[in-house]
Motif scaffolding. Structure first.
Motif, PDB file in Angstrom:
ATOM      1  N   TRP A 323       0.822  -1.210   0.000  1.00 27.44           N
ATOM      2  CA  TRP A 323       0.000   0.000   0.000  1.00 27.44           C
ATOM      3  C   TRP A 323       0.857   1.261   0.000  1.00 27.44           C
ATOM      4  CZ3 TRP A 323       0.738   3.427   3.953  1.00 27.44           C
ATOM      5  CH2 TRP A 323       1.401   2.949   5.085  1.00 27.44           C
ATOM      6  N   ALA A 324       2.105   1.127   0.429  1.00 31.08           N
ATOM      7  CA  ALA A 324       2.979   2.299   0.553  1.00 31.08           C
ATOM      8  C   ALA A 324       3.955   2.441  -0.608  1.00 31.08           C
ATOM      9  CB  ALA A 324       3.759   2.226   1.870  1.00 31.08           C
ATOM     10  N   THR A 325       3.960   1.507  -1.544  1.00 32.79           N
ATOM     11  CA  THR A 325       4.870   1.596  -2.689  1.00 32.79           C
ATOM     12  C   THR A 325       4.503   2.800  -3.555  1.00 32.79           C
ATOM     13  OG1 THR A 325       5.117  -0.818  -2.724  1.00 32.79           O
ATOM     14  CG2 THR A 325       5.794   0.392  -4.700  1.00 32.79           C
ATOM     15  N   GLU A 326       5.478   3.627  -3.851  1.00 34.11           N
ATOM     16  CA  GLU A 326       5.248   4.823  -4.663  1.00 34.11           C
ATOM     17  C   GLU A 326       5.661   4.565  -6.115  1.00 34.11           C
ATOM     18  OE1 GLU A 326       3.815   7.489  -3.657  1.00 34.11           O
ATOM     19  OE2 GLU A 326       3.941   7.389  -1.461  1.00 34.11           O
ATOM     20  N   ALA A 327       5.076   5.342  -7.025  1.00 35.88           N
ATOM     21  CA  ALA A 327       5.415   5.218  -8.443  1.00 35.88           C
ATOM     22  C   ALA A 327       6.904   5.429  -8.676  1.00 35.88           C
ATOM     23  CB  ALA A 327       4.593   6.206  -9.263  1.00 35.88           C
ATOM     24  N   ARG A 328       7.505   6.337  -7.906  1.00 37.47           N
ATOM     25  CA  ARG A 328       8.933   6.612  -8.106  1.00 37.47           C
ATOM     26  C   ARG A 328       9.789   5.403  -7.753  1.00 37.47           C
ATOM     27  NH1 ARG A 328       7.655   9.715  -3.433  1.00 37.47           N
ATOM     28  NH2 ARG A 328       8.627   8.881  -1.535  1.00 37.47           N
ATOM     29  N   ASP A 329       9.330   4.575  -6.806  1.00 33.70           N
ATOM     30  CA  ASP A 329      10.076   3.371  -6.445  1.00 33.70           C
ATOM     31  C   ASP A 329      10.073   2.376  -7.600  1.00 33.70           C
ATOM     32  OD1 ASP A 329      10.376   4.416  -3.808  1.00 33.70           O
ATOM     33  OD2 ASP A 329       8.375   3.676  -3.312  1.00 33.70           O
ATOM     34  N   VAL A 330       8.918   2.226  -8.228  1.00 32.45           N
ATOM     35  CA  VAL A 330       8.801   1.346  -9.384  1.00 32.45           C
ATOM     36  C   VAL A 330       9.620   1.886 -10.553  1.00 32.45           C
ATOM     37  CG1 VAL A 330       7.197   0.417 -11.098  1.00 32.45           C
ATOM     38  CG2 VAL A 330       6.549   0.479  -8.667  1.00 32.45           C
ATOM     39  N   ASP A 331       9.526   3.186 -10.796  1.00 29.09           N
ATOM     40  CA  ASP A 331      10.262   3.799 -11.909  1.00 29.09           C
ATOM     41  C   ASP A 331      11.765   3.612 -11.754  1.00 29.09           C
ATOM     42  OD1 ASP A 331       7.877   4.654 -13.008  1.00 29.09           O
ATOM     43  OD2 ASP A 331       8.020   6.689 -12.197  1.00 29.09           O
ATOM     44  N   ARG A 332      12.258   3.801 -10.553  1.00 23.80           N
ATOM     45  CA  ARG A 332      13.700   3.663 -10.327  1.00 23.80           C
ATOM     46  C   ARG A 332      14.147   2.227 -10.560  1.00 23.80           C
ATOM     47  NH1 ARG A 332      17.281   2.931  -5.857  1.00 23.80           N
ATOM     48  NH2 ARG A 332      15.549   2.765  -4.385  1.00 23.80           N
ATOM     49  N   PHE A 333      13.346   1.254 -10.101  1.00 29.11           N
ATOM     50  CA  PHE A 333      13.689  -0.151 -10.325  1.00 29.11           C
ATOM     51  C   PHE A 333      13.760  -0.450 -11.821  1.00 29.11           C
ATOM     52  CE2 PHE A 333      12.715  -4.574 -11.083  1.00 29.11           C
ATOM     53  CZ  PHE A 333      13.434  -5.252 -10.112  1.00 29.11           C
ATOM     54  N   LEU A 334      12.758   0.015 -12.562  1.00 35.05           N
ATOM     55  CA  LEU A 334      12.723  -0.273 -14.002  1.00 35.05           C
ATOM     56  C   LEU A 334      13.868   0.426 -14.741  1.00 35.05           C
ATOM     57  CD1 LEU A 334       8.878  -0.048 -14.623  1.00 35.05           C
ATOM     58  CD2 LEU A 334      10.281  -2.124 -14.501  1.00 35.05           C
ATOM     59  N   GLU A 335      14.224   1.619 -14.317  1.00 34.84           N
ATOM     60  CA  GLU A 335      15.338   2.321 -14.923  1.00 34.84           C
ATOM     61  C   GLU A 335      16.652   1.580 -14.660  1.00 34.84           C
ATOM     62  OE1 GLU A 335      15.026   6.142 -13.166  1.00 34.84           O
ATOM     63  OE2 GLU A 335      13.238   6.712 -14.304  1.00 34.84           O
TER      64      GLU A 335
END
Length: 341
Positions: A323-335
Protein backbone atom coordinates in the motif's frame (compact mmCIF):
# COMPACT_ATOMS: atom_id res chain seq x y z
CA UNK A 1 18.15 -0.17 -0.45
CA UNK A 2 14.46 -0.36 -1.32
CA UNK A 3 12.48 -3.46 -0.39
CA UNK A 4 10.20 -5.36 -2.73
CA UNK A 5 10.56 -8.38 -0.44
CA UNK A 6 7.07 -8.28 1.04
CA UNK A 7 4.01 -6.14 1.72
CA UNK A 8 4.56 -5.60 5.44
CA UNK A 9 7.97 -3.91 5.58
CA UNK A 10 6.36 -0.57 6.41
CA UNK A 11 4.43 0.13 9.59
CA UNK A 12 0.76 1.07 9.43
CA UNK A 13 -1.29 3.43 7.30
CA UNK A 14 -1.51 6.89 8.95
CA UNK A 15 -5.26 6.57 9.53
CA UNK A 16 -4.68 3.34 11.45
CA UNK A 17 -1.99 5.00 13.57
CA UNK A 18 -4.29 7.98 14.13
CA UNK A 19 -7.06 5.70 15.39
CA UNK A 20 -4.64 3.97 17.76
CA UNK A 21 -3.38 7.29 19.09
CA UNK A 22 -6.88 8.71 19.55
CA UNK A 23 -7.96 5.69 21.62
CA UNK A 24 -4.65 5.14 23.40
CA UNK A 25 -5.72 6.47 26.82
CA UNK A 26 -9.08 4.73 26.92
CA UNK A 27 -9.63 1.88 29.31
CA UNK A 28 -11.36 -1.20 27.94
CA UNK A 29 -11.80 -4.80 28.94
CA UNK A 30 -9.30 -7.21 27.47
CA UNK A 31 -8.98 -10.31 25.33
CA UNK A 32 -11.06 -9.08 22.42
CA UNK A 33 -14.21 -8.49 24.43
CA UNK A 34 -14.07 -4.70 24.09
CA UNK A 35 -16.40 -2.46 22.13
CA UNK A 36 -13.91 -1.86 19.32
CA UNK A 37 -13.55 -5.56 18.53
CA UNK A 38 -17.31 -5.96 18.77
CA UNK A 39 -17.94 -3.06 16.36
CA UNK A 40 -15.29 -4.31 13.91
CA UNK A 41 -16.82 -7.79 14.01
CA UNK A 42 -20.27 -6.31 13.28
CA UNK A 43 -18.80 -4.43 10.32
CA UNK A 44 -17.29 -7.62 8.93
CA UNK A 45 -20.54 -9.56 9.37
CA UNK A 46 -22.42 -6.84 7.51
CA UNK A 47 -19.78 -6.56 4.79
CA UNK A 48 -19.83 -10.31 4.18
CA UNK A 49 -23.62 -10.72 4.48
CA UNK A 50 -22.99 -13.24 7.26
CA UNK A 51 -25.02 -12.13 10.29
CA UNK A 52 -24.50 -15.44 12.11
CA UNK A 53 -20.71 -15.63 11.61
CA UNK A 54 -18.35 -15.47 14.55
CA UNK A 55 -15.41 -13.08 14.12
CA UNK A 56 -12.19 -13.26 16.13
CA UNK A 57 -9.04 -11.15 15.87
CA UNK A 58 -5.53 -12.57 16.20
CA UNK A 59 -2.06 -11.16 15.69
CA UNK A 60 -0.74 -13.03 12.65
CA UNK A 61 -1.50 -15.29 9.73
CA UNK A 62 0.25 -18.45 10.91
CA UNK A 63 -1.56 -18.16 14.22
CA UNK A 64 -4.88 -17.75 12.42
CA UNK A 65 -4.21 -20.78 10.23
CA UNK A 66 -3.15 -23.20 12.93
CA UNK A 67 -6.00 -22.15 15.25
CA UNK A 68 -8.69 -22.46 12.61
CA UNK A 69 -7.47 -25.71 11.10
CA UNK A 70 -6.97 -27.33 14.51
CA UNK A 71 -10.45 -26.28 15.60
CA UNK A 72 -12.00 -28.05 12.62
CA UNK A 73 -10.11 -31.34 12.73
CA UNK A 74 -10.02 -34.49 14.83
CA UNK A 75 -6.64 -35.94 15.70
CA UNK A 76 -6.49 -38.32 12.72
CA UNK A 77 -7.70 -35.84 10.12
CA UNK A 78 -5.55 -34.05 7.56
CA UNK A 79 -5.36 -30.90 5.46
CA UNK A 80 -5.22 -30.84 1.66
CA UNK A 81 -3.24 -27.91 0.23
CA UNK A 82 -1.36 -26.93 -2.90
CA UNK A 83 2.32 -27.81 -2.59
CA UNK A 84 3.04 -24.06 -2.64
CA UNK A 85 0.50 -23.36 0.11
CA UNK A 86 1.59 -21.28 3.07
CA UNK A 87 0.71 -24.01 5.57
CA UNK A 88 2.92 -26.43 3.65
CA UNK A 89 6.09 -24.41 3.09
CA UNK A 90 6.08 -21.22 5.18
CA UNK A 91 4.87 -22.13 8.66
CA UNK A 92 7.66 -24.35 10.02
CA UNK A 93 5.35 -27.32 10.52
CA UNK A 94 2.86 -25.35 12.64
CA UNK A 95 -0.06 -27.42 11.39
CA UNK A 96 1.84 -30.66 11.93
CA UNK A 97 2.67 -29.49 15.46
CA UNK A 98 -1.06 -29.52 16.23
CA UNK A 99 -1.11 -33.16 15.10
CA UNK A 100 -2.50 -32.76 11.60
CA UNK A 101 -0.68 -33.78 8.44
CA UNK A 102 -0.62 -31.44 5.46
CA UNK A 103 -1.07 -33.43 2.26
CA UNK A 104 0.64 -31.44 -0.50
CA UNK A 105 -1.04 -31.44 -3.91
CA UNK A 106 1.19 -30.61 -6.91
CA UNK A 107 -0.15 -27.42 -8.51
CA UNK A 108 1.12 -25.51 -11.52
CA UNK A 109 -0.60 -22.25 -10.56
CA UNK A 110 -0.85 -22.39 -6.77
CA UNK A 111 -4.53 -23.35 -6.84
CA UNK A 112 -6.43 -26.44 -5.71
CA UNK A 113 -9.04 -28.00 -8.00
CA UNK A 114 -11.81 -30.56 -7.36
CA UNK A 115 -9.94 -33.14 -9.47
CA UNK A 116 -6.89 -32.79 -7.27
CA UNK A 117 -9.01 -33.18 -4.14
CA UNK A 118 -10.88 -36.21 -5.45
CA UNK A 119 -7.63 -37.97 -6.33
CA UNK A 120 -6.13 -37.25 -2.92
CA UNK A 121 -9.22 -38.49 -1.10
CA UNK A 122 -9.28 -41.64 -3.24
CA UNK A 123 -5.76 -42.69 -2.25
CA UNK A 124 -6.42 -42.17 1.48
CA UNK A 125 -8.81 -45.09 1.79
CA UNK A 126 -8.10 -46.89 5.07
CA UNK A 127 -7.73 -46.39 8.80
CA UNK A 128 -3.98 -46.89 8.38
CA UNK A 129 -3.80 -43.46 6.72
CA UNK A 130 -4.76 -39.98 7.74
CA UNK A 131 -8.26 -38.97 6.71
CA UNK A 132 -8.46 -35.84 4.48
CA UNK A 133 -11.03 -33.50 6.01
CA UNK A 134 -10.20 -29.89 5.18
CA UNK A 135 -9.10 -28.07 2.04
CA UNK A 136 -6.77 -25.13 2.61
CA UNK A 137 -6.63 -22.46 -0.09
CA UNK A 138 -5.37 -18.89 -0.13
CA UNK A 139 -6.58 -15.94 -2.17
CA UNK A 140 -4.39 -14.55 -3.53
CA UNK A 141 -2.32 -17.72 -3.71
CA UNK A 142 1.33 -17.87 -2.77
CA UNK A 143 2.22 -17.30 -6.43
CA UNK A 144 -0.13 -14.34 -6.87
CA UNK A 145 -2.92 -16.10 -8.75
CA UNK A 146 -6.65 -15.69 -8.10
CA UNK A 147 -9.63 -17.94 -7.54
CA UNK A 148 -12.70 -17.10 -9.60
CA UNK A 149 -16.24 -17.41 -8.30
CA UNK A 150 -16.81 -20.50 -10.44
CA UNK A 151 -13.65 -22.14 -9.07
CA UNK A 152 -14.64 -21.42 -5.47
CA UNK A 153 -18.17 -22.69 -6.12
CA UNK A 154 -16.76 -25.88 -7.65
CA UNK A 155 -14.62 -26.47 -4.56
CA UNK A 156 -17.68 -25.92 -2.36
CA UNK A 157 -19.62 -28.56 -4.29
CA UNK A 158 -16.66 -30.91 -4.04
CA UNK A 159 -16.49 -30.39 -0.28
CA UNK A 160 -20.20 -31.04 0.10
CA UNK A 161 -19.96 -34.23 -1.95
CA UNK A 162 -16.96 -35.57 -0.03
CA UNK A 163 -17.76 -34.27 3.45
CA UNK A 164 -14.85 -31.82 3.62
CA UNK A 165 -14.41 -28.36 5.09
CA UNK A 166 -13.19 -25.43 2.98
CA UNK A 167 -10.93 -22.84 4.60
CA UNK A 168 -9.63 -19.75 2.79
CA UNK A 169 -6.53 -17.92 4.00
CA UNK A 170 -7.10 -14.26 3.17
CA UNK A 171 -3.74 -12.85 4.22
CA UNK A 172 -3.75 -11.01 0.88
CA UNK A 173 -7.52 -10.92 0.45
CA UNK A 174 -7.52 -7.20 -0.32
CA UNK A 175 -5.20 -7.76 -3.25
CA UNK A 176 -7.44 -10.56 -4.52
CA UNK A 177 -10.67 -8.59 -4.30
CA UNK A 178 -9.23 -5.58 -6.15
CA UNK A 179 -7.19 -7.41 -8.79
CA UNK A 180 -8.16 -7.08 -12.46
CA UNK A 181 -10.40 -9.97 -13.45
CA UNK A 182 -11.63 -10.73 -9.95
CA UNK A 183 -15.33 -11.60 -9.74
CA UNK A 184 -15.54 -12.60 -6.08
CA UNK A 185 -17.34 -10.41 -3.55
CA UNK A 186 -17.18 -10.24 0.23
CA UNK A 187 -20.44 -12.17 0.50
CA UNK A 188 -19.13 -14.96 -1.75
CA UNK A 189 -16.54 -15.76 0.92
CA UNK A 190 -19.15 -16.56 3.53
CA UNK A 191 -21.33 -18.31 0.96
CA UNK A 192 -18.72 -20.78 -0.26
CA UNK A 193 -16.33 -21.36 2.67
CA UNK A 194 -16.64 -22.73 6.18
CA UNK A 195 -14.12 -20.19 7.47
CA UNK A 196 -11.87 -17.51 6.05
CA UNK A 197 -9.51 -14.81 7.21
CA UNK A 198 -9.18 -11.14 6.36
CA UNK A 199 -5.55 -10.07 6.44
CA UNK A 200 -4.55 -6.80 8.02
CA UNK A 201 -0.80 -7.33 8.46
CA UNK A 202 -0.15 -7.19 4.71
CA UNK A 203 -2.61 -4.40 3.99
CA UNK A 204 -2.07 -1.38 6.19
CA UNK A 205 -2.29 -2.64 9.77
CA UNK A 206 0.58 -2.81 12.24
CA UNK A 207 -0.48 -6.41 12.77
CA UNK A 208 -3.67 -8.43 12.83
CA UNK A 209 -5.91 -10.92 11.04
CA UNK A 210 -9.66 -11.40 11.35
CA UNK A 211 -10.88 -15.00 11.52
CA UNK A 212 -14.44 -15.40 10.24
CA UNK A 213 -16.16 -18.64 11.25
CA UNK A 214 -19.20 -19.52 9.15
CA UNK A 215 -19.57 -23.19 10.07
CA UNK A 216 -21.45 -23.71 13.33
CA UNK A 217 -19.49 -26.69 14.64
CA UNK A 218 -16.36 -24.80 15.69
CA UNK A 219 -17.86 -21.64 17.12
CA UNK A 220 -18.50 -22.71 20.70
CA UNK A 221 -14.94 -23.81 21.47
CA UNK A 222 -12.81 -21.53 19.30
CA UNK A 223 -11.86 -19.10 22.09
CA UNK A 224 -10.60 -22.04 24.15
CA UNK A 225 -8.18 -22.84 21.35
CA UNK A 226 -7.20 -19.17 21.16
CA UNK A 227 -6.33 -19.05 24.85
CA UNK A 228 -4.54 -22.40 24.82
CA UNK A 229 -2.40 -21.37 21.84
CA UNK A 230 -1.45 -17.95 23.19
CA UNK A 231 -3.65 -16.13 20.67
CA UNK A 232 -5.89 -14.26 23.08
CA UNK A 233 -4.25 -10.82 23.17
CA UNK A 234 -4.73 -9.06 26.52
CA UNK A 235 -4.83 -5.67 24.75
CA UNK A 236 -7.19 -7.09 22.16
CA UNK A 237 -8.74 -3.72 21.46
CA UNK A 238 -5.61 -2.83 19.47
CA UNK A 239 -6.84 -5.29 16.85
CA UNK A 240 -10.41 -4.02 16.84
CA UNK A 241 -9.32 -0.39 16.53
CA UNK A 242 -7.12 -1.20 13.53
CA UNK A 243 -9.79 -3.16 11.69
CA UNK A 244 -12.37 -0.47 12.31
CA UNK A 245 -10.01 2.07 10.75
CA UNK A 246 -9.15 -0.18 7.79
CA UNK A 247 -12.77 -0.98 6.99
CA UNK A 248 -14.04 2.58 7.34
CA UNK A 249 -14.97 4.28 4.04
CA UNK A 250 -13.44 1.51 1.94
CA UNK A 251 -9.84 2.17 3.04
CA UNK A 252 -8.98 -1.54 3.08
CA UNK A 253 -9.74 -2.01 -0.60
CA UNK A 254 -8.21 1.32 -1.62
CA UNK A 255 -4.89 0.34 -0.07
CA UNK A 256 -4.94 -3.06 -1.79
CA UNK A 257 -5.84 -1.50 -5.13
CA UNK A 258 -2.88 0.87 -4.84
CA UNK A 259 -0.52 -2.06 -4.26
CA UNK A 260 -1.98 -3.88 -7.28
CA UNK A 261 -1.64 -0.81 -9.48
CA UNK A 262 2.04 -0.41 -8.68
CA UNK A 263 2.59 -4.14 -9.25
CA UNK A 264 0.93 -3.80 -12.66
CA UNK A 265 3.33 -0.99 -13.59
CA UNK A 266 6.24 -3.12 -12.43
CA UNK A 267 4.97 -6.16 -14.32
CA UNK A 268 4.38 -4.24 -17.55
CA UNK A 269 7.79 -2.59 -17.38
CA UNK A 270 9.60 -5.87 -16.79
CA UNK A 271 7.72 -7.53 -19.65
CA UNK A 272 8.50 -4.61 -21.96
CA UNK A 273 12.20 -5.20 -21.30
CA UNK A 274 11.78 -8.77 -22.56
CA UNK A 275 11.89 -10.70 -19.30
CA UNK A 276 9.70 -13.74 -18.64
CA UNK A 277 7.07 -13.83 -15.88
CA UNK A 278 6.58 -17.27 -14.35
CA UNK A 279 2.93 -16.93 -13.36
CA UNK A 280 -0.09 -15.03 -14.59
CA UNK A 281 -0.42 -12.90 -11.49
CA UNK A 282 -2.71 -9.84 -11.60
CA UNK A 283 -2.09 -9.17 -7.91
CA UNK A 284 0.67 -7.49 -5.92
CA UNK A 285 3.13 -10.40 -6.24
CA UNK A 286 5.04 -10.97 -9.45
CA UNK A 287 7.64 -13.60 -10.33
CA UNK A 288 10.03 -12.49 -13.09
CA UNK A 289 12.94 -14.59 -14.31
CA UNK A 290 16.27 -12.77 -14.64
CA UNK A 291 19.72 -13.87 -15.76
CA UNK A 292 21.80 -14.64 -12.69
CA UNK A 293 24.10 -11.66 -13.22
CA UNK A 294 21.10 -9.29 -13.44
CA UNK A 295 19.54 -10.70 -10.25
CA UNK A 296 22.87 -10.31 -8.46
CA UNK A 297 23.27 -6.69 -9.55
CA UNK A 298 19.70 -5.83 -8.58
CA UNK A 299 20.31 -7.30 -5.13
CA UNK A 300 22.89 -4.59 -4.42
CA UNK A 301 20.15 -1.93 -4.48
CA UNK A 302 16.90 -3.79 -3.84
CA UNK A 303 15.67 -6.35 -1.37
CA UNK A 304 13.57 -9.17 -2.87
CA UNK A 305 13.04 -12.90 -2.48
CA UNK A 306 15.08 -15.33 -4.57
CA UNK A 307 12.42 -17.91 -5.34
CA UNK A 308 14.13 -20.66 -7.38
CA UNK A 309 16.81 -21.30 -9.99
CA UNK A 310 15.54 -21.67 -13.57
CA UNK A 311 18.23 -23.75 -15.21
CA UNK A 312 21.92 -23.01 -14.66
CA UNK A 313 21.90 -19.36 -15.77
CA UNK A 314 18.62 -17.82 -14.64
CA UNK A 315 16.80 -17.14 -11.38
CA UNK A 316 13.15 -16.61 -10.57
CA UNK A 317 12.61 -13.87 -8.01
CA UNK A 318 9.54 -12.57 -6.21
CA UNK A 319 8.75 -8.86 -6.17
CA UNK A 320 5.96 -7.60 -3.91
CA UNK A 321 4.40 -4.13 -3.78
CA UNK A 322 2.52 -2.72 -0.80
CA UNK A 323 0.00 0.00 0.00
CA UNK A 324 2.98 2.30 0.55
CA UNK A 325 4.87 1.60 -2.69
CA UNK A 326 5.25 4.82 -4.66
CA UNK A 327 5.42 5.22 -8.44
CA UNK A 328 8.93 6.61 -8.11
CA UNK A 329 10.08 3.37 -6.44
CA UNK A 330 8.80 1.35 -9.38
CA UNK A 331 10.26 3.80 -11.91
CA UNK A 332 13.70 3.66 -10.33
CA UNK A 333 13.69 -0.15 -10.32
CA UNK A 334 12.72 -0.27 -14.00
CA UNK A 335 15.34 2.32 -14.92
CA UNK A 336 18.04 0.37 -13.10
CA UNK A 337 16.88 -2.88 -14.69
CA UNK A 338 17.01 -1.31 -18.19
CA UNK A 339 20.61 -0.18 -17.63
CA UNK A 340 21.61 -3.76 -16.80
CA UNK A 341 20.61 -5.19 -20.19
Amino acid sequence: MYSFANDYSEGAHPLVLQALCETNSEQTCGYGLDGYCSAAADTIRSLCSAPEADVHFVVGGTQANLLTIHAFLRSYEAVLAAHTGHVNVHETGAIELTGHKVVALPSADGKVTPDMVEQAVAVHFSEHMVHPRLIYISNTTEVGTLYSKSELAALRRCCDDLGLFLYLDGARLGSALTAPGNDLTWSDLSRYTDAFTIGGTKNGALFGEAVVLVQEGVKDHFRYYMKQRGAMLAKGRLLGVQFQALLKDGLYLRLARRANEQAARLREGISALGYELSYHSPSNQIFPVFPNHVAERLASSYDFTVDAPVGPDRTRVRLVTSWATEARDVDRFLEDLARMQ
